[in-house]
Motif scaffolding. Structure first.
Motif, PDB file in Angstrom:
ATOM      1  N   TRP A 455       5.662  -4.659 -34.233  1.00 53.05           N
ATOM      2  CA  TRP A 455       5.428  -3.566 -33.275  1.00 53.05           C
ATOM      3  C   TRP A 455       6.441  -3.655 -32.145  1.00 53.05           C
ATOM      4  O   TRP A 455       7.063  -4.691 -31.934  1.00 53.05           O
ATOM      5  N   ARG A 456       6.548  -2.580 -31.382  1.00 52.43           N
ATOM      6  CA  ARG A 456       7.383  -2.651 -30.186  1.00 52.43           C
ATOM      7  C   ARG A 456       6.529  -3.253 -29.074  1.00 52.43           C
ATOM      8  O   ARG A 456       6.828  -4.275 -28.545  1.00 52.43           O
ATOM      9  N   PHE A 457       5.410  -2.624 -28.760  1.00 51.37           N
ATOM     10  CA  PHE A 457       4.450  -3.244 -27.851  1.00 51.37           C
ATOM     11  C   PHE A 457       3.076  -2.634 -28.092  1.00 51.37           C
ATOM     12  O   PHE A 457       2.966  -1.499 -28.537  1.00 51.37           O
ATOM     13  N   ILE A 541       5.144   6.457 -19.770  1.00 45.33           N
ATOM     14  CA  ILE A 541       4.698   5.549 -18.714  1.00 45.33           C
ATOM     15  C   ILE A 541       5.705   5.311 -17.600  1.00 45.33           C
ATOM     16  O   ILE A 541       5.357   4.697 -16.619  1.00 45.33           O
ATOM     17  N   GLN A 542       6.931   5.710 -17.781  1.00 47.63           N
ATOM     18  CA  GLN A 542       7.875   5.509 -16.673  1.00 47.63           C
ATOM     19  C   GLN A 542       8.674   6.780 -16.458  1.00 47.63           C
ATOM     20  O   GLN A 542       8.787   7.608 -17.359  1.00 47.63           O
ATOM     21  N   THR A 546      13.185   5.063 -21.800  1.00 46.15           N
ATOM     22  CA  THR A 546      14.204   4.402 -22.601  1.00 46.15           C
ATOM     23  C   THR A 546      13.785   4.483 -24.063  1.00 46.15           C
ATOM     24  O   THR A 546      12.718   5.010 -24.372  1.00 46.15           O
ATOM     25  N   CYS A 547      14.607   3.915 -24.950  1.00 47.30           N
ATOM     26  CA  CYS A 547      14.252   3.948 -26.372  1.00 47.30           C
ATOM     27  C   CYS A 547      12.902   3.287 -26.605  1.00 47.30           C
ATOM     28  O   CYS A 547      12.226   3.585 -27.582  1.00 47.30           O
ATOM     29  N   ASP A 548      12.500   2.388 -25.737  1.00 53.29           N
ATOM     30  CA  ASP A 548      11.219   1.711 -25.917  1.00 53.29           C
ATOM     31  C   ASP A 548      10.076   2.445 -25.223  1.00 53.29           C
ATOM     32  O   ASP A 548       9.048   2.719 -25.831  1.00 53.29           O
ATOM     33  N   THR A 549      10.260   2.784 -23.945  1.00 55.17           N
ATOM     34  CA  THR A 549       9.145   3.422 -23.238  1.00 55.17           C
ATOM     35  C   THR A 549       8.916   4.856 -23.711  1.00 55.17           C
ATOM     36  O   THR A 549       7.816   5.387 -23.566  1.00 55.17           O
TER      37      THR A 549
END
Lengths: 589, 606
Positions: A455-457, A541-542, A546-549
């Motif tokens: 998973w990523r998170f 969430i921000q 980014t590629c993750d958030t």
């Protein structure tokens, strides 16, 4: 002449072999059951209780001789049974149920075959659609029963060059470990039977037999706790399948730890945490119904669980007892008085739980409650406010490797599947290159290649909103944000974190699905947990994604008719009108 | 007899050495430093230390008069920046004696606060056993002595922390670890791979610079508070190594088999391209001669130093600002100009007051950046009740949070001691509960400022020589730290983000609701069922009644108390309508509340 000689010769060889075989069999059986008379030529297994002395009676409705359930119809009358292998261990198994349970429970068996528990149509069709293997997720095309097309077998001749070709193999080896046709991997928490017994014969988490049958090894896991059949099914039984970060586990407050070995914590009295369902868990607050001791089956009735004869395509469309049946709700008259578990008590209504008939005061929908005074909330699922947390597993990377080169899974073998873990660990021992095998949970056979997942998170505190099939606002969860990698036997990277395309060409195969977190709190979350909250409104969430958030920004659900918030809905949620603030102030003053 | 034999042999050695040395070929003219006879083609480490003027031995010691390989190199030091020799090299009286003295007392060299806190907190909790008492004023350099105190906290430091400090010899270890340490060189020398040109016959001397690339900082500052990662928008992930790349795990890697995710970077980096040294001054990093426990006491830079600056005119050639600017060679000259000052009064030679405004020059390339100043006069920064807010409380977009750090020490194992380089009994292992990055909780630092908080929660399990669990010696330490996470965003957090969120208040994730006019909190994390034997969730720093569950060392960091929680929540209810910072109700909020409660003629509830 020569022909006759030949025939005689063959017959004598056959007879000899048969004798030899029988002799060996007897010898083996004698070794196995030393109290059998050694001299006897025939061991009579028809006298079951001779060995299985003390075994429990299955239940009051099934007071039959053992043979009635455990021997095929043709063998039942025989007084002598020499071959123990003829005994059917689980007469309710998917292959046997019709012959054994069928004569009495024909309708039940037919209905079960149409249920999602049996067809697995939701998982199968949505995943196949998202990976581009079929042009629609529903009405269901493929399924394991219910007249749906069987899931294609991944033969060696198929060279998977796209996610559309790989998906069936992925489903067979990762997702379908939990279904009632096959047993799935063995391990603490996941020992279970198949067929009717998957639910109706209780297994303890340790898989050990606790009864009085003298012939059963009590130290060997993999047996039901008792030889009994029951309709009083406790939650632990449901959780043998409904575990991992899925509904069921949340009801008990379980949230998987991250996979990496650095998360095997905490140490309790010097010992690492217990592994259940292939992993260890965070314990979060339980569903209030769970806290009170209500069982899954208190809400999930026979028709939801065992099917109503209709083949459904996804979980949310299966008719279930809504919260309002017990508690009342917006524009509802109150609880359904015909509900078999609701009784009138001295100070109001009582709920009678299937968990040992315990009685609970039934709290009713309070129309004067702050959130309940807002008319617009009539279009909001109860769970959208009352869920305390949810499963938010962002960014699912999957990799099928037919060859593992440069071993990388050393600290990541624990992925919630003991068989997979065993395989990955075995690969870790080979210094350079390994050719792993893993089990196809439908066929039960091992094949080259193994699927690993990361998973990523993973979060429990985020709860983005969307719209469900009943036109109600509901909490969304990612199911899933796939990135698919395939490494073939030659070590060629055929797919490199490929984003699947939906089968109808409408975009990438990532989806968020509305669901009902089973984490009910006795009161709603704060207004601002949805209103004025960009994450709930689907904006992530921000501020700078980014590629993750960006993974926290939902993708449209897989099923048509279910949707994300429209921009104007998100706008209203983020900038509520003055009236809203006034209502909130009244509540908080 | 004996003494005459000794005398004769000494004479013979002298004669032999002299003969050997005189027969050697030597440069005919301009001989300053014999080293250059062999090391002919050597580049200058930097323009301030030209080899032609200084030679080699002035920094590297050794015997510059010997032409013999062994004798010339016998007392040579490879790394003159090493703090063990620095008094004779960089810090010799002719060069930088004050700097060498200051650096040795700086936090990066002493790790004094770390050693003090870990000992004080741990030793009082370990019941009896083989542990010697807390050694009060311990510094890293003391740990190299044989007489160094031995206790469990020091053992942990040696094996898990002791690889990042200025005393660590440069080159010891592998990979990133080898790049750490080396005294002055730790920061001021660029990495070999940056300074070697393989095509040139000229041998490159490692480059010395005051324009220190952030790489040199991040090679150490990527653990613990992880500031060196956060500033660049990196967050150490849960180790999944996703997304996969080719047939491997993600290439977004950190040292020690760790991976990172990309999050919102600090605005100073993202928009202005600033490096660490753009804010962090020579005095802040190398110290001012006092031995501080905490880095934050040693630092001299604050946000206000640039965004609400005070200036001082550079009058003389010898002024520190002028010398620093000269060394930097990118920032324009400062003589006769006004430059900024830090809170300690040290000059910010790259912050200039110019006709066109206040200009900040980047130290790496001299690029000018116009700076927004006088921010303190804006409504949102003058708001009554917000006096105690640090800039970070509102402008830090996220903070890395590591919940539950589960340490085991097994006597049956051995582990390398970073200071001696040798194995010793006792193997430490670290596991975690979970990681988070969003919505920093706030609390109070030094009993005055409101700061973002991050937990440091150690659950320590000790095992004896036969691997038996030592229940009575095992313990836990629940710490809170407050620091600038270096994730500054231009946009601050919104009012409701702080005034209504239990996580931000320090209660943890959960539902905060009102029952019969009183706040009640239902936390999400169940610590007991999770096996932690805590009465509060991991992310719960205080209860609604203000009782602190977790605090910082000596309570220099604490969660909000009851009064503060009530006040913060009290504002939350009004924010919907009264969302402006200049809203009149906030001029005297208590009076406004009274007026609201009496309720006559207000539009609030109509």
């Amino acid at each position: 002449m020569s022909g006759l000689t030949g025939l005689t010769w063959m017959t004598s060889v056959k007879t000899g072999l048969l004798r030899l075989a029988r002799g060996t069999g007897v010898l083996l059986i004698c070794l196995y059951c030393p109290h059998q008379p050694l001299a006897s030529e025939t061991v009579n297994h028809a006298d079951c209780l001779h060995c299985h002395e003390g075994i429990e009676s299955i239940n009051d409705n099934h007071r039959f001789p053992c043979a009635h359930c455990h021997l095929p119809p043709g063998e039942r009358q025989a007084n002598i049974l020499t071959d123990h292998e003829k005994i059917v261990r689980n007469p309710s198994g998917p292959q046997q149920a019709e012959a054994f349970c069928g004569p009495c429970h024909k309708t039940e068996i037919e209905k079960v075959r149409t249920s999602l528990h049996s067809t697995m149509a939701g998982v199968i069709n949505q995943t196949r659609f998202l990976w581009g293997a079929q042009d629609r997720p529903g009405p269901a095309l493929y399924g394991l029963s219910g007249g749906l097309m069987p899931l294609p077998e991944a033969g060696p001749e198929i060279y998977p060059q796209s996610t559309a070709v790989l998906v069936d193999d992925f489903l067979r080896r990762r997702c379908l470990r939990c279904h009632i046709h096959t047993k799935g991997p063995a391990g603490p928490g996941i020992y279970r039977a198949t067929g009717c017994a998957a639910c109706h014969v209780l297994y303890d988490d340790d898989g050990l037999y606790k009864g009085k049958d003298a012939a059963i090894d009590r130290s060997k896991p993999g047996y039901p706790a008792l030889h009994t059949f029951t309709a009083a099914i406790p939650n632990a039984q449901c959780l043998h399948c409904h575990n991992h970060n899925h509904v069921g586990a949340d009801y008990e407050g379980l949230f998987e730890h991250d996979y990496h070995d650095a998360f095997r914590s905490p140490l309790m009295d010097g010992k690492p945490p217990a592994i259940r369902y292939g992993l260890d868990h965070h314990r979060l607050v339980r569903d209030v119904h769970g806290e009170k001791g209500l069982w899954c089956i208190d809400c999930h009735t026979r028709d939801h669980v065992m099917g109503d004869g209709h083949v459904y395509s996804f979980q949310m469309e299966v008719p279930k007892r809504p919260c309002t049946d017990c508690h009342g709700g917006f524009n509802e008259k109150g609880p359904d008085k015909t509900h078999p578990s609701i009784r009138k008590g001295a100070d109001g209504l009582i709920f009678l739980s299937k968990n040992h008939g315990r009685q609970h005061r039934l709290p009713l929908f309070r129309s004067e409650g702050t959130g309940h005074q807002v008319e617009a909330h009539a279009r909001v699922r109860c769970s959208a406010c009352h869920a305390q947390w949810s499963f938010q597993d962002y960014g699912m990377s999957v990799m099928r490797e037919d060859r593992i080169h440069d071993y990388k899974w050393l600290n990541l073998t624990m992925q919630g599947d003991p068989w997979l873990q065993e395989q990955l660990k075995a690969c870790a021992k080979s210094p350079d290159t390994a050719y792993p095998m893993s089990t196809d949970y439908l066929s039960g056979r091992k094949r080259q290649g193994i699927w690993s997942v990361g998973w990523r998170f993973r979060r429990w505190e985020l709860m983005p909103l969307g719209m469900d099939q009943a036109d109600k606002y509901a909490i969304l969860r990612p199911l899933y944000q796939y990135l698919v990698t395939y490494v073939d036997r030659g070590g060629n990277v055929v797919l490199d974190s490929a984003v699947p395309e939906r089968g109808d060409g409408s975009g990438r195969g990532w989806a968020f699905m509305p669901y009902v977190p089973h984490t009910t709190a006795p009161f709603g979350r704060a207004c601002v947990s949805c209103h004025m909250n960009p994450a709930s409104a689907g904006q992530g969430i921000q501020d700078e994604l980014t590629c993750d958030t960006a993974l926290t920004v939902p993708s449209p659900p897989a099923i048509p008719g279910l949707r994300l918030l429209k921009p104007q809905e998100a706008g209203r949620l983020l900038l509520p009108p003055r009236r809203w603030h006034r209502e909130r102030l009244k509540a908080l003053r | 007899m004996k003494s005459s034999l000794l005398f004769i042999s000494i004479c013979l050695i002298i004669v032999a050495v002299t003969l050997k040395e005189t027969r050697m070929q030597r440069p005919s003219e301009g001989f300053k430093d014999g080293c250059l006879f062999c090391h002919k083609e050597m580049t200058d480490p930097d323009p301030s230390h030209p080899v032609s003027a200084f030679g080699c031995a002035i920094c590297h010691l050794g015997n510059p008069y010997s032409g013999d390989l062994q004798r010339a190199h016998s007392s040579m030091v490879r790394n003159p920046g090493d703090l063990r020799v620095v008094d004779k090299t960089c810090g010799q009286s002719r060069c930088h004696p004050d700097l060498a003295h200051r650096v040795k007392k700086s936090v990066m060299a002493t790790n004094k606060g770390m050693l003090r806190i870990i000992q004080e907190q741990w030793i009082e909790r370990v019941n009896a056993g083989d542990t010697s008492p807390c050694a009060g004023n311990l510094r890293v350099s003391d740990l190299y002595e044989k007489s160094a105190p031995k206790n469990i906290a020091v053992d942990h430091y040696r094996k898990m922390c002791g690889g990042c400090h200025l005393w660590k010899p440069r080159g010891a270890g592998t990979g990133e670890i080898a790049r750490r340490g080396g005294g002055c060189s730790d920061c001021h020398v660029l990495d070999e791979e940056n300074s070697k040109d393989p095509d040139s016959p000229v041998r490159s001397h490692p480059v010395i610079t005051t324009r220190i690339p952030s790489d040199n900082c991040v090679k150490c500052h990527n653990r613990s508070a992880r500031i060196g990662l956060s500033y660049f928008g990196m967050f150490e992930s849960a180790g999944y190594g996703t997304p996969y790349e080719e047939c491997g795990l993600s290439k977004r890697r950190l040292s020690g088999n760790r991976f990172f995710l990309n999050l919102q970077a600090d605005v100073h980096f993202k928009q202005a391209g600033m490096e660490c040294i753009d804010c962090h001054t020579a005095t802040g990093l190398m110290g001012d001669g006092k031995a501080y426990d905490n880095l934050r006491d040693q630092l001299d830079i604050t946000c206000k130093d640039c965004h609400s600056p005070a200036f001082s005119r550079v009058e003389t050639e010898e002024a520190l600002a002028r010398r620093l600017a000269l060394l930097n060679r990118q920032v324009p000259g400062v003589l006769g100009k006004s430059v900024g000052l830090t809170r300690k009064g040290t000059p910010l030679y790259n912050l200039h007051q110019e006709d066109k405004g206040i200009i900040f020059y980047r130290k790496m390339d001299g690029a000018p950046i116009e700076i927004k100043t006088s921010l303190e006069h804006r409504d949102h920064h003058r708001m009554k009740g917000h006096e105690r807010l640090s800039c970070q409380a509102c402008h830090a977009a996220w903070i890395p949070q590591c919940y539950g750090c589960h340490l085991t020490c097994r006597k049956t194992g051995r582990q390398r001691d970073w200071l001696t380089g040798a194995d010793s009994p006792g193997r430490w292992k670290e596991a975690r509960s979970y990681l988070r990055f969003s919505r920093p909780a706030l609390g109070i630092r030094d009993n005055k400022d409101i700061y973002p908080l991050s937990p440091c929660q150690m659950f320590i399990s000790l095992f004896d020589e036969s691997d038996g669990f030592q229940k009575d010696r095992s313990f836990r330490v629940m710490n809170l730290s407050a620091f600038d996470p270096h994730t500054t965003a231009a946009r601050s957090r919104s009012c409701v983000e702080c005034h209504q969120d239990p996580k931000v208040l320090g209660l943890g994730e959960g539902i905060l609701y009102q029952k019969a006019g009183k706040w009640v909190f239902r936390p999400t994390y169940d610590p007991i069922a999770s096996g932690l034997s805590l009465s509060h969730p991991l992310d719960g720093y205080a209860g609604l009644d203000g009782q602190p569950f977790q605090t910082g060392y000596r309570e220099k960091v604490r969660p909000f108390n009851r009064d503060e929680i009530d006040r913060i929540l009290g504002v939350g209810t009004c924010l919907g309508c009264h969302s402006g910072y200049d809203d009149p109700i906030y001029r005297d909020f208590q009076a406004s509340r009274r007026k609201f409660q009496e309720g006559a003629g207000l539009p609030c509830l109509d």
